[in-house]
Design a protein around this motif. Structure first.
Motif, PDB file in Angstrom:
ATOM      1  N   GLU A 220       0.820  -1.206   0.000  1.00  0.00           N
ATOM      2  CA  GLU A 220       0.000   0.000   0.000  1.00  0.00           C
ATOM      3  C   GLU A 220       0.861   1.267   0.000  1.00  0.00           C
ATOM      4  OE1 GLU A 220      -3.633  -0.402   2.775  1.00  0.00           O
ATOM      5  OE2 GLU A 220      -2.150  -1.783   3.581  1.00  0.00           O
ATOM      6  N   GLY A 221       0.250   2.353  -0.463  1.00  0.00           N
ATOM      7  CA  GLY A 221       0.860   3.675  -0.332  1.00  0.00           C
ATOM      8  C   GLY A 221       1.979   3.936  -1.321  1.00  0.00           C
ATOM      9  N   THR A 222       2.736   4.972  -1.032  1.00  0.00           N
ATOM     10  CA  THR A 222       3.791   5.429  -1.951  1.00  0.00           C
ATOM     11  C   THR A 222       5.152   5.532  -1.264  1.00  0.00           C
ATOM     12  OG1 THR A 222       3.142   7.726  -1.493  1.00  0.00           O
ATOM     13  CG2 THR A 222       2.182   6.674  -3.438  1.00  0.00           C
ATOM     14  N   SER A 227       3.616   7.340  -6.895  1.00  0.00           N
ATOM     15  CA  SER A 227       2.195   7.707  -6.926  1.00  0.00           C
ATOM     16  C   SER A 227       1.669   7.621  -8.374  1.00  0.00           C
ATOM     17  CB  SER A 227       2.039   9.145  -6.409  1.00  0.00           C
ATOM     18  OG  SER A 227       0.703   9.532  -6.407  1.00  0.00           O
ATOM     19  N   PRO A 228       0.420   7.153  -8.597  1.00  0.00           N
ATOM     20  CA  PRO A 228      -0.662   7.051  -7.611  1.00  0.00           C
ATOM     21  C   PRO A 228      -0.850   5.677  -6.986  1.00  0.00           C
ATOM     22  CG  PRO A 228      -1.573   6.889  -9.806  1.00  0.00           C
ATOM     23  CD  PRO A 228      -0.091   7.098  -9.995  1.00  0.00           C
ATOM     24  N   ASN A 229      -0.268   4.611  -7.560  1.00  0.00           N
ATOM     25  CA  ASN A 229      -0.397   3.252  -7.021  1.00  0.00           C
ATOM     26  C   ASN A 229      -1.853   2.894  -6.711  1.00  0.00           C
ATOM     27  OD1 ASN A 229       0.652   0.764  -6.234  1.00  0.00           O
ATOM     28  ND2 ASN A 229       1.028   1.410  -4.121  1.00  0.00           N
ATOM     29  N   ALA A 240       4.243  -6.911  -2.648  1.00  0.00           N
ATOM     30  CA  ALA A 240       5.023  -6.753  -3.878  1.00  0.00           C
ATOM     31  C   ALA A 240       5.611  -5.344  -3.943  1.00  0.00           C
ATOM     32  CB  ALA A 240       4.147  -7.007  -5.099  1.00  0.00           C
ATOM     33  N   LEU A 241       6.900  -5.258  -4.221  1.00  0.00           N
ATOM     34  CA  LEU A 241       7.617  -3.984  -4.268  1.00  0.00           C
ATOM     35  C   LEU A 241       8.151  -3.716  -5.673  1.00  0.00           C
ATOM     36  CD1 LEU A 241       9.665  -4.222  -0.938  1.00  0.00           C
ATOM     37  CD2 LEU A 241       7.562  -2.940  -1.340  1.00  0.00           C
ATOM     38  N   PRO A 242       8.349  -2.451  -6.013  1.00  0.00           N
ATOM     39  CA  PRO A 242       8.806  -2.081  -7.362  1.00  0.00           C
ATOM     40  C   PRO A 242      10.327  -2.122  -7.490  1.00  0.00           C
ATOM     41  CG  PRO A 242       8.338  -0.094  -6.121  1.00  0.00           C
ATOM     42  CD  PRO A 242       8.021  -1.241  -5.211  1.00  0.00           C
ATOM     43  N   GLY A 256      10.824   1.775  -8.239  1.00  0.00           N
ATOM     44  CA  GLY A 256       9.767   2.743  -7.973  1.00  0.00           C
ATOM     45  C   GLY A 256       8.535   2.605  -8.835  1.00  0.00           C
ATOM     46  N   THR A 257       8.700   2.272 -10.107  1.00  0.00           N
ATOM     47  CA  THR A 257       7.552   2.254 -11.021  1.00  0.00           C
ATOM     48  C   THR A 257       7.122   0.856 -11.447  1.00  0.00           C
ATOM     49  OG1 THR A 257       8.993   2.495 -12.956  1.00  0.00           O
ATOM     50  CG2 THR A 257       8.147   4.524 -11.939  1.00  0.00           C
TER      51      THR A 257
END
Length: 302
Positions: A220-222, A227-229, A240-242, A256-257
Motif C-alpha cells: 500500500e501507499g507510496t 504515486s498514484p499506485n 510486492a515492491l517495485p 519505484g515504477t
C-alpha cells in the motif's frame, strides 16, 4: 367506536408513520461477550475470527480494539462472529468489542512482531519477500555481475543489485537472469521453488483476475511505489515492491515504477515467462522477456 380502541389505533398509526421503512439493525440486547479468538495470535494484517454473543446484526458504530488500538478493517460482522484484520500499530494486550457503548470482557491477544516469512493465499504458500541468495541450493556460488558488457554476454546464471547498489538489495532483493532460475542445482531454498507460469495464473485467478490481482499483491501507499499506485491494498500480505529490472544488454530500469518476477516456464528459445506490476495500474500482467534480463524472484512452497 370504543374510545380505547380508537386511541390504540391512533397510537399504532403514528408509530408506523414515524418508523416508515427504517430497519432496526441493532435492537436492544444484552451486553457483548467474547468467548474465543481464532487464532489467539497473529501478524499485522492477519485475519482472525472472534466468537461470542450480542455483537449486533451489523457493525454500525461498534468497534473492536486491541490494546487500545481500534481495528480499521472488518471482513465480516454478525451477532456471534466477527472477522477482522489485525491493524497496523497493534501490540500484544487485551482485545475487546464495544457495542452500543457497552464494552465486552477482555481476552488476551498476542501480536507477533517478528517478520513474517510466508503467507497462504488460497491453496498456495508464498514467501513474503523477494529472493536474496547468492548460492544455489547445493552451496555453489552464483556469480555477481556488475559490468554491463559482461552481463550482456551471459548464458549462465548470475545476479546483481538494481543499479549495482547493495542498499537496493536490502529492500528489493537480488535480480537474477533466467539462467539462474533454470539451473539444475536449484535457485530456491530447500522445500521451495520458483513458481511456474501456471502457478502464477492460479494466484491471479484466486484473487479475482488479472485486472485486480495486482492491487491485492502490491504494498500500500507510496513509500516505495511511485504515486498514484491505485487499488493497492496488499490484503494478501504478499507485499510486492517495485524493484525494477535489468535489461539483457546490461542497463537498469529504476526502482519505484515497476516490479518484475520470473516464472520457471520457458517462453521460447531466448524468452521466459513471468509477471509484472506497474505503479499506475492494479493489473497483474503476464510477461515474456529475454532470458538474459535480470528480474526479481518470489518463491512458492513445494
Amino acid at each position: 367506536m370504543n374510545y380505547r380502541i380508537l386511541v390504540y389505533s391512533m397510537v399504532m398509526f403514528l408509530l408506523l408513520v414515524s418508523c416508515g421503512d427504517k430497519k432496526i439493525t441493532n435492537p436492544i440486547q444484552g451486553e457483548p461477550a467474547l468467548t474465543s479468538i481464532t487464532p489467539s495470535s497473529g501478524y499485522i494484517g492477519d485475519i482472525v475470527t472472534i466468537n461470542g454473543k450480542n455483537f449486533g446484526l451489523s457493525k454500525g458504530t461498534s468497534f473492536i480494539s486491541i490494546n487500545s488500538i481500534k481495528v480499521a478493517e472488518y471482513i465480516g460482522w454478525s451477532d456471534n462472529e466477527i472477522k477482522i484484520k489485525i491493524p497496523v500499530g497493534a501490540t500484544t494486550g487485551k482485545l475487546s468489542v464495544t457495542v452500543n457503548n457497552q464494552e465486552s470482557n477482555e481476552v488476551d491477544f498476542t501480536v507477533t512482531t517478528t517478520a513474517k516469512d510466508e503467507i497462504t493465499i488460497g491453496t498456495q504458500v508464498w514467501k513474503t519477500k523477494n529472493l536474496d541468495v547468492s548460492t544455489y541450493r547445493d552451496g555453489t556460488t552464483i556469480p555477481q555481475v556488475t559490468d554491463a558488457n559482461e552481463w550482456a554476454n551471459l548464458t549462465t546464471g548470475a545476479w546483481c543489485y538494481n543499479d549495482n547498489d547493495p542498499a537496493n538489495g536490502a529492500i528489493y532483493g537480488k535480480l537474477y537472469n533466467w539462467y539462474a532460475v533454470n539451473d539444475p542445482r536449484g535457485l530456491a531454498p530447500d522445500g521451495w521453488h520458483v513458481p511456474s507460469d501456471a502457478e502464477w495464473s492460479t494466484l491471479s485467478t484466486y484473487l479475482g483476475g488479472v485486472s485486480v490481482a495486482g492491487g491485492k499483491l502490491k504494498e500500500e501507499g507510496t513509500t516505495h511505489w511511485t504515486s498514484p499506485n491505485p487499488g493497492a491494498t496488499n490484503e494478501t500480505g504478499f507485499t510486492a515492491l517495485p524493484g525494477g529490472y535489468r535489461e539483457y544488454y546490461g542497463t537498469f530500469n529504476p526502482i519505484g515504477t515497476t516490479g518484475y518476477w520470473w516464472s520457471s516456464t520457458e517462453g521460447g528459445t531466448t524468452a521466459a515467462r513471468g509477471r509484472n506490476l506497474y505503479f499506475y495500474y492494479s493489473y497483474l500482467y503476464s510477461y515474456d522477456g529475454h532470458k538474459g534480463n535480470g528480474l526479481s524472484v518470489r518463491c512458492i512452497k513445494d
